[in-house]
Design an enzyme around this catalytic site. Structure first.
Site, PDB file in Angstrom:
ATOM      1  N   HIS A 258      74.897  -6.238   0.166  1.00 56.71           N
ATOM      2  CA  HIS A 258      74.967  -5.118  -0.772  1.00 56.71           C
ATOM      3  C   HIS A 258      73.670  -4.317  -0.794  1.00 56.71           C
ATOM      4  CE1 HIS A 258      73.870  -8.399  -3.971  1.00 56.71           C
ATOM      5  NE2 HIS A 258      72.844  -8.104  -3.213  1.00 56.71           N
ATOM      6  N   ASN A 259      73.828  -3.003  -0.983  1.00 53.96           N
ATOM      7  CA  ASN A 259      72.716  -2.049  -1.101  1.00 53.96           C
ATOM      8  C   ASN A 259      71.939  -1.833   0.189  1.00 53.96           C
ATOM      9  OD1 ASN A 259      73.390  -2.019  -3.843  1.00 53.96           O
ATOM     10  ND2 ASN A 259      71.785  -3.471  -4.387  1.00 53.96           N
TER      11      ASN A 259
END
Length: 354
Positions: A258-259
């Site tokens: 994620h991210n």
């Protein structure tokens, strides 16, 4: 190899036309009208085939070569037998890729799984989804509520497009892939079994020693001309977005947390793992099996050797390798020193045995 009915030969392209389209110079203008139909490796190429050579190491394969043309650099053209025409170019690898796309266009993205076109009777398209004309949806595919899909895009059998997902034009979403919480650009290829937009791996310590799940409310943004390999997973962001930049190519079995933000025109090879919130610049190449720590940056144009462990920032343009990853010159020096010490230990051991 027997005749390949999966990718049949082209009806024919004139050698002169092929040369102009791939940016090569035909060595013998007299054969410009001959046609070629397929690509093949040098050692088994037959009339009608086009091959390519990158070095003189392939010269022995020329003994059994009957290709209609060989793509190569002028520096090695002299090793090609005089009866085989040469397509001269300073970029033979690129020229061969262009030739392959012309002769085998159907192999450039996953093929149709059924003979039906349009929206197959066995597909489910939510009434609130918006599909432009020319979208194809194969049997057992599911298009969720509020999804939007652009013209020329193909959703293969068993694929899942989640609610409110946006997919651009001329994309291919292959069999069994799932796309959730994502915005996908134009001309994107997603291979079978890929998982895009599921929640990332995020937990906080619980009051009784366990773990509490952290909410993941970000998105995945995939820009134009990206290709994502089979069974690769790309997690959506926690609160920000996970981003895959324009033109980036990702191999099979890659995990992107994620991210993570990956720049434009990167190449990421199989079994790479990139932990959450890492930043990958433009034009970065990461070899197979490498691991990238979270919350670090890899600068533009950097290269990471296969099986490396990247624990800290990598400056732009650098070549790193090893565990932990370090500048390639340092890594190679360390490897040489370890090999020398191992050899010395072996000699001492042998002396004691005597």
């Amino acid at each position: 190899m027997e005749q390949n009915w999966f990718f049949p030969p082209h009806e024919g392209i004139r050698l002169g036309d092929l040369a102009s389209q791939i940016g090569a110079e035909l060595s013998d203008a007299a054969v410009a009208g001959q046609t070629v139909h397929a690509v093949a490796p040098v050692y088994r190429a037959k009339p009608g085939d086009v091959s390519y050579m990158l070095s003189r190491k392939s010269r022995d394969e020329l003994k059994s070569c009957h290709a209609s043309a060989i793509i190569c650099d002028k520096t090695i053209a002299s090793v090609v037998p005089s009866h085989i025409p040469v397509l001269l170019t300073s970029k033979p690898h690129t020229a061969f890729a262009l030739a392959g796309a012309l002769l085998h266009g159907e192999a450039m993205r996953p093929s149709y799984n059924t003979s039906e076109r349009g929206i197959a009777p066995g597909a489910f398209v939510d009434p609130t989804a918006r599909l432009e004309p020319g979208v194809e949806v194969e049997p057992s595919a599911v298009i969720g509520a509020g999804a939007e899909i652009g013209s020329g895009t193909r959703i293969a059998a068993g694929a899942l497009i989640g609610p409110n997902v946006r997919i651009g034009r001329d994309c291919t979403i292959s069999a069994g892939a799932s796309i959730l919480s994502a915005l996908v650009g134009n001309s994107v290829i997603i291979h079978p079994g890929a998982r895009i937009g599921q929640d990332g791996f995020g937990y906080a310590p619980g009051p009784s020693g366990g773990m509490i799940k952290i909410v993941q409310v970000g998105r995945v943004i995939i820009q134009d001309n990206v290709e994502i390999g089979a069974n690769t997973t790309i997690d959506r962001g926690t609160m920000d977005d996970t981003v895959i930049g324009e033109g980036t190519k990702i191999d099979n079995l890659v995990q992107i947390g994620h991210n993570v933000r990956i720049g434009r025109y990167c190449g990421i090879v199989s079994q790479v793992g990139i932990a959450g919130s890492a930043r990958i610049g433009d034009g970065v190449m990461i070899g197979g099996g490498a691991g990238v720590n979270g919350h670090i940056s890899i600068g533009n144009g950097a290269q990471i050797a296969a099986m490396s462990g990247v624990a800290s920032d990598v400056p732009a343009g650098e070549r790193y390798g090893g565990i932990p990853a370090r500048p390639m010159r340092d890594f190679l020096r360390d490897v040489a020193e370890m090999a020398m010490r191992a050899s010395e230990r072996q000699k001492k051991k042998g002396g004691k045995d005597e």
